[in-house]
Design a protein around this motif. Structure first.
Motif, PDB file in Angstrom:
ATOM      1  N   LEU A 350       0.870  -1.115   0.151  1.00 17.89           N
ATOM      2  CA  LEU A 350       0.071  -0.060  -0.128  1.00 17.89           C
ATOM      3  C   LEU A 350       0.957   1.178  -0.069  1.00 17.89           C
ATOM      4  N   LEU A 351       0.641   2.140  -1.017  1.00 19.68           N
ATOM      5  CA  LEU A 351       1.550   3.127  -1.150  1.00 19.68           C
ATOM      6  C   LEU A 351       0.680   4.404  -0.993  1.00 19.68           C
ATOM      7  N   THR A 352       1.455   5.646  -0.587  1.00 18.36           N
ATOM      8  CA  THR A 352       0.594   6.953  -0.829  1.00 18.36           C
ATOM      9  C   THR A 352       1.591   7.920  -1.542  1.00 18.36           C
ATOM     10  N   TRP A 353       1.244   8.856  -1.906  1.00 17.35           N
ATOM     11  CA  TRP A 353       2.114  10.045  -2.490  1.00 17.35           C
ATOM     12  C   TRP A 353       1.718  11.324  -1.810  1.00 17.35           C
ATOM     13  N   PRO A 354       2.538  12.091  -1.542  1.00 16.91           N
ATOM     14  CA  PRO A 354       1.977  13.458  -0.620  1.00 16.91           C
ATOM     15  C   PRO A 354       0.863  14.267  -1.307  1.00 16.91           C
ATOM     16  N   ASP A 355       0.351  14.903  -0.607  1.00 13.43           N
ATOM     17  CA  ASP A 355      -0.838  15.804  -0.964  1.00 13.43           C
ATOM     18  C   ASP A 355      -0.259  16.890  -1.992  1.00 13.43           C
TER      19      ASP A 355
END
Length: 391
Positions: A350-355
């Protein structure tokens, strides 16, 4: 509640959803659905996956039949719009009067010829509808050499399916696969998997040109030439707005809508044809879930211009290629390195990129997760200390 006759042009997922939503919300007026595709609406994303590979049939990807009362003009083509007389002009000479109109005509495959990047006589195929998928599936029986121009989602799905069918596959583009949309981390994962499946990848920032003499071929700007038995252009799509010429609704090639899907008084649009407003101007978001969200918003607006909240897009798409299942939610392209929220390459990530100005983006790689949870990751900061993903 509006009682005027509503005409929906485009029997796509967006058009069908508008019709179904109107009836579900209690609209009892006249309702006409016009579509130039001879087939009932179907799950288009499945074409480059299960349908092309043969695991899905047309029946299995066809959407459920409309259960509501509606005048369906399937196989009819809209060729013009008279906004003064409030009429849709059909190719058979018929004119459909409307009180309110929804434009859901979708998009067509863009070609290298459209982009001015093909020699006269250059051979190229496209992949957009059932007919294209059937043609390619039939040709794959002979295991042709396939050259694909375009290393985006569609191009790489086609490469995966063609390679699995036993064809020698080459993919060419300006950048490595998916780099422009999904950044270096996910691009590197796809490159590694595609190469392991025998696919040849080549790119040059100055672009590609189709050559028109002899064997079908694509040539990079540095002179590298790739011959094939067929060349498939997977270089995006363009909105189907030519039939709106003279209507005054199209601006610089875009059919622009507001955050309630309105184009003009009594005229709305939804799906691949529509350019939605954002911080970076109007942009089309040709994803399945975007079409659904816009269609539901358009139906609510039709019934009451001031009802409900404006649509806040939450784009979502998924893809399967080379043994990788990828689900992505949030604005694209992504910027910078992702943060690992959970998992590992072996068990799924599970990955996220910054706002950014349009919000955060989240992705699941080979990991089952409800769409609602993936969307939640675009709005909340994980409670566990994250790890920076590096490749």
């Amino acid at each position: 509640m509006v009682r005027q006759r509503v005409v929906v042009v485009g029997a796509s997922i967006a058009g069908v959803t508008v019709v179904d939503e109107l009836r579900r919300r209690g609209f009892t007026g006249e309702l006409t659905l016009v579509g130039d595709d001879p087939h009932p609406a179907y799950n288009r994303p499945a074409l480059s996956k299960g349908f092309l590979s043969g695991t899905d049939t047309l029946a299995s990807i066809t959407l459920p039949a409309l259960s509501c009362e509606v005048d369906q003009r399937i196989g009819a083509t809209a060729i013009g719009l008279d906004t003064d007389r409030r009429e849709v002009l059909l190719a058979d000479g018929d004119r459909l009067p409307f009180g309110r109109l929804v434009i859901a005509t979708g998009a067509r495959a863009r070609t290298m010829t459209d982009l001015g990047a093909a020699d006269p006589g250059a051979e190229e195929s496209t992949f957009r509808d059932v007919a294209d998928a059937r043609d390619l599936r039939d040709r794959l029986v002979d295991r042709p050499r396939v050259v694909i121009v375009g290393a985006g989602i569609l191009g790489m799905e086609l490469a995966s399916t063609c390679a699995a069918a036993g064809s020698a596959v080459t993919v060419v583009d300006r950048q490595p696969p998916l780099r422009a949309q999904l950044g270096r981390f996910l691009s590197d994962l796809v490159v590694e998997a595609a190469t392991a499946h025998g696919v040849t990848l080549a790119h040059h920032p100055a672009g590609v040109r189709l050559r028109g003499s002899g064997t079908p071929a694509a040539e990079l700007a540095d002179g590298r030439r790739f011959d094939g038995d067929l060349v498939i252009s997977a270089v995006g799509c363009r909105p189907d707005v030519e039939w709106l010429a003279g209507s005054g609704l199209v601006t610089d090639g875009d059919l622009r809508i507001d955050d309630r899907c309105r184009v003009a008084a009594g005229i709305l649009a939804a799906g691949d044809v529509a350019a939605f407003p954002g911080d970076h101007g109007h942009r089309r978001t040709p994803w399945w879930t975007s079409a659904l969200d816009q269609a539901r918003t358009a139906a609510a607006t039709l019934l009451d211009d001031d009802a409900g909240a404006p649509l806040v897009p939450s784009p979502y798409f998924w893809t399967e290629q080379f043994g990788i299942t990828l689900r992505v939610c949030g604005p694209l392209p992504v910027r910078g390195r992702p943060t690992v929220v959970a998992g590992s390459p072996a068990e799924g990530l599970l990955l996220t990129w910054p706002d950014g100005r349009d919000g955060a983006t989240a992705a699941a790689v080979n990991r089952r997760i409800p769409i609602s949870r993936l969307r939640a990751l675009t709005r909340a900061t994980p409670s566990d200390p994250p790890m920076e993903a590096r490749r």
